[in-house]
Design an enzyme around this catalytic site. Structure first.
Site, PDB file in Angstrom:
ATOM      1  N   GLU A  33      -5.985  88.313  58.532  1.00 39.43           N
ATOM      2  CA  GLU A  33      -4.765  89.124  58.615  1.00 39.43           C
ATOM      3  C   GLU A  33      -4.786  90.281  57.634  1.00 39.43           C
ATOM      4  O   GLU A  33      -5.180  90.122  56.488  1.00 39.43           O
ATOM      5  CB  GLU A  33      -3.547  88.243  58.332  1.00 39.43           C
ATOM      6  CG  GLU A  33      -3.233  87.367  59.499  1.00 39.43           C
ATOM      7  CD  GLU A  33      -1.763  87.368  59.823  1.00 39.43           C
ATOM      8  OE1 GLU A  33      -0.995  87.986  59.080  1.00 39.43           O
ATOM      9  OE2 GLU A  33      -1.404  86.748  60.823  1.00 39.43           O
TER      10      GLU A  33
ATOM     11  N   THR B 156      -5.500  77.924  54.704  1.00 37.22           N
ATOM     12  CA  THR B 156      -6.482  76.860  54.771  1.00 37.22           C
ATOM     13  C   THR B 156      -7.419  77.022  55.966  1.00 37.22           C
ATOM     14  O   THR B 156      -6.997  77.409  57.049  1.00 37.22           O
ATOM     15  CB  THR B 156      -5.742  75.529  54.932  1.00 37.22           C
ATOM     16  OG1 THR B 156      -4.918  75.365  53.797  1.00 37.22           O
ATOM     17  CG2 THR B 156      -6.688  74.365  55.049  1.00 37.22           C
TER      18      THR B 156
END
Lengths: 389, 389
Positions: free
Chosen positions: A262, A182
């Protein structure tokens, strides 16, 4: 920290025990006024987390005194009980701050489908409120408390010509994370502005910054971007002046999200020019940014223009009118394809920098749009498959 | 082989030297009639390879005598010279077979943006025609000659109640391959049918089989699905009988494509039920099938229903009306989410089989649709990044 760079704000992050490991996981941001102007932009996913449902209606009147944010749980797909948890959180913070519950916004990030540990969360809110009674935290604890798999806290601030300050914190990264990653953003300003001006500035800034980050095409149930205005500077900036500063801080934070995505090894900037409209340019940029074949090629340092052209060709003609035989594609400044065919040798493209610039000239008009995305890497797959979530 | 299971067809594959390594890379399929009925369905990508442009207009009259297919090069984004190559290929084969060039269809698969080695290709066509002069090849060489990164040749056939035979070969797998992994399919039948009936049967079969394979959302510039009818059985089947057989062979081949998708560790069947329309069900199924987060979770044997629900929620309400609070999700038969929230424990789902069934009940109507896709794996990233292409 940057979120308290504007006058009139206090913020802190605490370790409430929401996350399994003892880490910062709860942030409280308080607007001390004199104004309590607020605006919000939320996910357009039809599956909306309880805090999104709460905050959307709470901010509808253009006012808010505080925002409580937690990592360690999204409170999404948790039914009426989950909504009651968000409501109770707002009421609890309202009591602690002696404001109305309707003026407390709530944001959450983490796993979908699990209830939040409410005892820990409420106790943590009390701790945070107690810490803020002594004044704003001098550290970056609020920015850290909303991190999930982010490796660094994201903060930014800007000062306008008339002396108004805009600050902000953010977490998430498109979706390149084990969970839905999110995007939570809280922006603050000490400008004297109306709720309408705040809403307009936030929507315009979001449209061209956070909405242009498309790390993996997956839209969260919890995305929340808030703007709070205290008016504490006493300065009333021009609408454009404020909008520019909000946009600058938003763009800074958006770029930080992409940089910390990531698993990514490249930050990819897709710029589409010479389109018949901004919407057409955006559609082509998004299609390219969402192509797994393009993204995997970039991971392999391969300026594979065939995949880029093929992705552009997937956009329907009524959405983006252009002649495929007029396309030109440049990668990191080298025009590897022109006239819909072969251009400069792809060997001449240096793909080693982390930032990769893909420019597509549609040869159809004057409009431009861009999207930031990331490459598709082994680490992305690992992050999103190796952990049960 | 299966493509010559129907009467009236000959087919063979040869090593023409189009691929760098000495492998089968050129296939020739000949329809000896008495009918020369043909139909074709092609990629809707606006960037269309030269053989697609050629074959689309050549088959527009509903007639074809032969198909020449090559691997080792897509002949896409090759400009007017590339189109001349496809044209010349058709003319060359037409001379060899003593038919009209307009009755020779061409299909190619491989790298985008490079010219084909025409000398090798034309010489290979001569070799293939020579081999066919002795009759149909008894082996699967044609199916093998169109393979790129396919690990096995794909063939299927079916016989109808009235004795009509439908056969076919295919290559590709959505896009799970180093290149765009074009889907090339040639279907044959000895039925006595009109060009209109062949076209209708092929479109209906494609719509519910090949169009429902969405391995990685990337659409090729070269996708080609052809149906040739020889009429050699002398049998005139009912329209529905033939359509059923064409659909059955198409479904069989489509399933083989998914099963051989490179890098995949799961074949994922997304079935959406209780939708207001087939289009609504299909939109939701496709959104789920295209979610990298869902696909990565399946690779990790994680029945992550939160990601499935979040993907469904990304479909606009006007496209697929449903109430998110009415959603139910089953994975491999276990209803892990119901009423938009938590269902059975995800630990009770066995994710070890290669085939993974995701069922989403929208609770909104009576319509159903399905998509076949694959999981997102390390090997997918490796295949699509490690080789310059």
């Amino acid at each position: 920290m940057s979120i308290t760079a504007p006058q009139g704000f206090r913020a802190v992050g605490v370790a409430a025990g929401i996350k399994a490991a003892p880490k910062l996981d709860l942030a409280l941001v308080v607007n001390d006024g004199p104004l309590d102007v607020a605006a919000g932009v939320f996910t357009t996913n039809r599956v909306q987390a309880a805090p999104v449902v709460w905050s959307r209606q709470a901010v509808a009147d253009g006012r808010a005194r505080a925002v409580i944010l937690n990592s360690g749980g999204a409170n999404a797909c948790t039914g009426p009980e989950g909504f009651a948890d968000s409501h109770r959180t707002a009421e609890h913070v309202a009591e602690l701050l002696e404001v109305s519950a309707q003026d407390v916004l709530v944001a959450s990030t983490g796993l979908i489908g699990e209830r939040l540990p409410m005892d820990a969360l409420l106790e943590g809110a009390r701790t945070a409120a107690g810490a803020l009674a002594a004044g704003p935290a001098a550290d970056d604890s609020a920015a850290r408390a909303i991190m999930t798999t982010d490796t660094v806290p994201k903060q930014a601030s800007a000062t306008t010509a008339s002396g108004v300050v805009v600050g902000g914190i953010a977490k998430g990264a498109g979706m390149l994370a084990p969970q839905l990653a999110t995007m939570l953003v809280v922006l603050t300003t000490d400008a004297v502005i109306s709720a309408e001006a705040a809403d307009a500035a936030l929507r315009e800034a979001t449209r061209t910054t956070f909405d242009r980050v498309d790390s993996d095409a997956c839209m969260s149930t919890n995305d929340t971007v808030l703007l709070l205005a205290s008016g504490a500077s006493g300065i009333e900036p021009g609408a454009e002046e404020l909008a520019d500063a909000v946009r600058a801080v938003s763009a800074d934070l958006a770029r930080q999200l992409v940089a910390d995505a990531e698993g990514a090894s490249h930050d990819v900037h897709v710029v589409v020019t010479s389109a018949t409209s901004e919407a057409a340019a955006l559609a082509v940029a998004r299609e390219i940014a969402r192509s797994n074949l393009v993204k995997a090629a970039i991971f392999g340092n391969d300026p594979n223009w065939g995949r880029i052209v093929a992705a552009a060709g997937c956009v329907p003609e009524d959405v983006a009118p252009f002649d495929p035989a007029a396309l030109a594609v440049s990668v990191n400044g080298v025009q590897v394809s022109r006239g819909g065919g072969v251009g400069e040798p792809r060997e001449s493209v240096d793909m080693t920098p982390r930032e990769c610039l893909i420019e597509v000239d549609l040869g159809a008009g004057d409009a431009t749009a861009d999207i930031w995305t990331n490459d598709l890497t082994h680490d992305y797959v690992e992050e999103n498959s190796a952990y049960s979530s």
